[in-house]
Design a protein around this motif. Structure first.
Motif, PDB file in Angstrom:
ATOM      1  N   GLU A   1      53.577  48.673  43.267  1.00  0.00           N
ATOM      2  CA  GLU A   1      53.818  49.524  44.432  1.00  0.00           C
ATOM      3  C   GLU A   1      55.260  49.432  44.916  1.00  0.00           C
ATOM      4  O   GLU A   1      55.802  50.398  45.452  1.00  0.00           O
ATOM      5  CB  GLU A   1      52.860  49.128  45.559  1.00  0.00           C
ATOM      6  N   ALA A   2      55.877  48.270  44.734  1.00  0.00           N
ATOM      7  CA  ALA A   2      57.249  48.078  45.214  1.00  0.00           C
ATOM      8  C   ALA A   2      57.970  47.087  44.313  1.00  0.00           C
ATOM      9  O   ALA A   2      57.339  46.278  43.628  1.00  0.00           O
ATOM     10  CB  ALA A   2      57.258  47.572  46.651  1.00  0.00           C
ATOM     11  N   SER A   3      59.288  47.167  44.309  1.00  0.00           N
ATOM     12  CA  SER A   3      60.086  46.185  43.576  1.00  0.00           C
ATOM     13  C   SER A   3      61.103  45.566  44.525  1.00  0.00           C
ATOM     14  O   SER A   3      61.616  46.228  45.431  1.00  0.00           O
ATOM     15  CB  SER A   3      60.789  46.827  42.374  1.00  0.00           C
TER      16      SER A   3
ATOM     17  N   GLU B   1      57.317  52.961  43.497  1.00  0.00           N
ATOM     18  CA  GLU B   1      57.586  54.057  44.429  1.00  0.00           C
ATOM     19  C   GLU B   1      58.724  53.733  45.382  1.00  0.00           C
ATOM     20  O   GLU B   1      59.428  54.632  45.850  1.00  0.00           O
ATOM     21  CB  GLU B   1      56.314  54.382  45.223  1.00  0.00           C
ATOM     22  N   VAL B   2      58.903  52.458  45.693  1.00  0.00           N
ATOM     23  CA  VAL B   2      59.971  52.052  46.604  1.00  0.00           C
ATOM     24  C   VAL B   2      60.592  50.759  46.087  1.00  0.00           C
ATOM     25  O   VAL B   2      59.897  49.903  45.539  1.00  0.00           O
ATOM     26  CB  VAL B   2      59.444  51.859  48.048  1.00  0.00           C
ATOM     27  N   SER B   3      61.905  50.634  46.245  1.00  0.00           N
ATOM     28  CA  SER B   3      62.613  49.440  45.782  1.00  0.00           C
ATOM     29  C   SER B   3      63.474  48.887  46.909  1.00  0.00           C
ATOM     30  O   SER B   3      64.209  49.627  47.566  1.00  0.00           O
ATOM     31  CB  SER B   3      63.495  49.768  44.573  1.00  0.00           C
ATOM     32  N   TYR B   4      63.360  47.576  47.103  1.00  0.00           N
ATOM     33  CA  TYR B   4      64.152  46.878  48.113  1.00  0.00           C
ATOM     34  C   TYR B   4      65.236  46.063  47.407  1.00  0.00           C
ATOM     35  O   TYR B   4      64.939  45.260  46.520  1.00  0.00           O
ATOM     36  CB  TYR B   4      63.267  45.937  48.930  1.00  0.00           C
ATOM     37  N   PHE B   5      66.477  46.273  47.809  1.00  0.00           N
ATOM     38  CA  PHE B   5      67.607  45.575  47.194  1.00  0.00           C
ATOM     39  C   PHE B   5      68.229  44.597  48.184  1.00  0.00           C
ATOM     40  O   PHE B   5      68.308  44.873  49.380  1.00  0.00           O
ATOM     41  CB  PHE B   5      68.677  46.572  46.742  1.00  0.00           C
ATOM     42  N   TRP B   6      68.688  43.480  47.656  1.00  0.00           N
ATOM     43  CA  TRP B   6      69.427  42.512  48.472  1.00  0.00           C
ATOM     44  C   TRP B   6      70.484  41.865  47.594  1.00  0.00           C
ATOM     45  O   TRP B   6      70.347  41.797  46.378  1.00  0.00           O
ATOM     46  CB  TRP B   6      68.482  41.461  49.058  1.00  0.00           C
ATOM     47  N   ASP B   7      71.566  41.414  48.212  1.00  0.00           N
ATOM     48  CA  ASP B   7      72.639  40.837  47.398  1.00  0.00           C
ATOM     49  C   ASP B   7      72.968  39.401  47.765  1.00  0.00           C
ATOM     50  O   ASP B   7      73.726  38.742  47.058  1.00  0.00           O
ATOM     51  CB  ASP B   7      73.901  41.700  47.451  1.00  0.00           C
TER      52      ASP B   7
ATOM     53  N   MET C   1      75.249  49.260  36.233  1.00  0.00           N
ATOM     54  CA  MET C   1      74.442  49.916  37.252  1.00  0.00           C
ATOM     55  C   MET C   1      72.958  49.643  37.053  1.00  0.00           C
ATOM     56  O   MET C   1      72.447  49.687  35.934  1.00  0.00           O
ATOM     57  CB  MET C   1      74.680  51.429  37.241  1.00  0.00           C
ATOM     58  N   ILE C   2      72.278  49.366  38.160  1.00  0.00           N
ATOM     59  CA  ILE C   2      70.819  49.261  38.164  1.00  0.00           C
ATOM     60  C   ILE C   2      70.225  50.610  38.556  1.00  0.00           C
ATOM     61  O   ILE C   2      69.380  51.165  37.867  1.00  0.00           O
ATOM     62  CB  ILE C   2      70.344  48.191  39.166  1.00  0.00           C
ATOM     63  N   SER C   3      70.693  51.132  39.683  1.00  0.00           N
ATOM     64  CA  SER C   3      70.123  52.369  40.210  1.00  0.00           C
ATOM     65  C   SER C   3      71.088  52.999  41.203  1.00  0.00           C
ATOM     66  O   SER C   3      71.886  52.305  41.833  1.00  0.00           O
ATOM     67  CB  SER C   3      68.791  52.068  40.915  1.00  0.00           C
ATOM     68  N   LYS C   4      71.000  54.303  41.328  1.00  0.00           N
ATOM     69  CA  LYS C   4      71.698  54.986  42.408  1.00  0.00           C
ATOM     70  C   LYS C   4      70.906  54.806  43.698  1.00  0.00           C
ATOM     71  O   LYS C   4      69.711  54.557  43.677  1.00  0.00           O
ATOM     72  CB  LYS C   4      71.848  56.474  42.090  1.00  0.00           C
ATOM     73  N   ARG C   5      71.592  54.932  44.807  1.00  0.00           N
ATOM     74  CA  ARG C   5      70.901  54.861  46.095  1.00  0.00           C
ATOM     75  C   ARG C   5      70.202  56.188  46.356  1.00  0.00           C
ATOM     76  O   ARG C   5      70.809  57.255  46.278  1.00  0.00           O
ATOM     77  CB  ARG C   5      71.885  54.532  47.213  1.00  0.00           C
ATOM     78  N   THR C   6      68.907  56.120  46.640  1.00  0.00           N
ATOM     79  CA  THR C   6      68.106  57.311  46.908  1.00  0.00           C
ATOM     80  C   THR C   6      67.234  57.047  48.131  1.00  0.00           C
ATOM     81  O   THR C   6      67.283  55.971  48.732  1.00  0.00           O
ATOM     82  CB  THR C   6      67.195  57.645  45.705  1.00  0.00           C
ATOM     83  N   THR C   7      66.409  58.032  48.466  1.00  0.00           N
ATOM     84  CA  THR C   7      65.490  57.861  49.592  1.00  0.00           C
ATOM     85  C   THR C   7      64.414  56.827  49.287  1.00  0.00           C
ATOM     86  O   THR C   7      63.726  56.358  50.198  1.00  0.00           O
ATOM     87  CB  THR C   7      64.815  59.204  49.944  1.00  0.00           C
TER      88      THR C   7
ATOM     89  N   THR D   1      65.098  53.894  47.837  1.00  0.00           N
ATOM     90  CA  THR D   1      65.714  52.570  47.776  1.00  0.00           C
ATOM     91  C   THR D   1      66.134  52.134  49.173  1.00  0.00           C
ATOM     92  O   THR D   1      66.620  52.944  49.965  1.00  0.00           O
ATOM     93  CB  THR D   1      66.946  52.562  46.850  1.00  0.00           C
ATOM     94  N   GLN D   2      65.935  50.862  49.454  1.00  0.00           N
ATOM     95  CA  GLN D   2      66.293  50.316  50.756  1.00  0.00           C
ATOM     96  C   GLN D   2      67.045  49.005  50.569  1.00  0.00           C
ATOM     97  O   GLN D   2      66.799  48.272  49.608  1.00  0.00           O
ATOM     98  CB  GLN D   2      65.043  50.074  51.606  1.00  0.00           C
TER      99      GLN D   2
END
Length: 229
Positions: free
Chosen positions: A165-167, A198-204, A216-222, A224-225
């Motif tokens: 459901e989320a990453s 469906e939704v991905s949470y990123f942190w650095d 690159m992992i992913s572009k920022r989209t609606t 991604t948070q």
């Protein structure tokens, strides 16, 4: 026979390790060691030049990748991120968690939630964790300077057979347009996780919101948070 994408990434990582160890070598030495065509090797080297791992000078390949070091995560920041991820993860029944400096400890904490299925390519600290809800993707062991993770075709094959459901994705670079990381293999694994949720949470982990990694992992989209503190 055509190489799989996972094998290509593995070869390029092997090339990185070879160049890092030898610091300076010729194209002839690389061709002899890796047994690939000059076209393939030049294509790989062009990518490494672009990513600023190497320089090409008078027929020599010079390693400059040590100029970059992945940022360390302060203990206080690590604990805060772990707490935030746990609170978010509790809202789901299944999640992907990528490898990171805090992933093993995070997985141990998440294993306490019996209704939550966690799928990860991290290497566990405690091999006694035997929860049916924790799925380790396997693969061959890849070592970063401050953590290890499973990589290769087996990880990608298993990921493509799963969904969540989320990453929750650790990135070493976040810009206004994209999320990035420092290794070829981890970028491919992370990207596959993102594509299957469906939704991905990123942190650095180091507040490097304007920094950018090499891959690159992913572009920022609606979908991604960014997890902030």
């Amino acid at each position: 026979m055509k190489n799989s994408l996972g094998n290509v990434y593995q070869r390029r990582n092997d090339e990185l390790e070879y160049l890092k160890m030898h610091k300076k070598c010729s194209i002839a030495q690389l061709l002899d060691h890796f047994k690939v065509s000059s076209t393939t090797m030049n294509r790989d080297l062009a990518l490494l030049v672009k990513k600023q791992y190497i320089l090409r000078e008078y027929g020599q390949i010079i390693w400059v990748g040590d100029l970059y070091q992945e940022p360390e995560i302060l203990n206080l920041s690590a604990q805060k991120y772990q707490n935030r991820i746990v609170e978010l993860a509790k809202n789901y029944r299944s999640i992907f968690v990528n490898a990171s400096p805090i992933a093993a400890e995070l997985i141990e904490t998440l294993s306490q939630f019996t209704e939550l299925k966690v799928i990860t390519n991290c290497v566990p600290n405690d091999h006694s964790i035997n929860s049916a809800q924790i799925v380790y993707l396997g693969g061959y062991l890849h070592k970063n300077h401050n953590y290890s993770f499973f990589a290769g075709d087996l990880v990608l094959k298993n990921l493509k057979l799963m969904s969540a459901e989320a990453s929750f994705i650790y990135a070493t670079g976040i810009t206004e347009k994209m999320f990035t990381t420092q290794t070829l293999e981890q970028s491919l694994i992370d990207r596959t996780m993102v594509e299957n949720t469906e939704v991905s949470y990123f942190w650095d982990g180091n507040f490097t919101i304007k920094n950018r990694g090499n891959f690159m992992i992913s572009k920022r989209t609606t979908n991604t948070q960014v997890i902030g503190l």
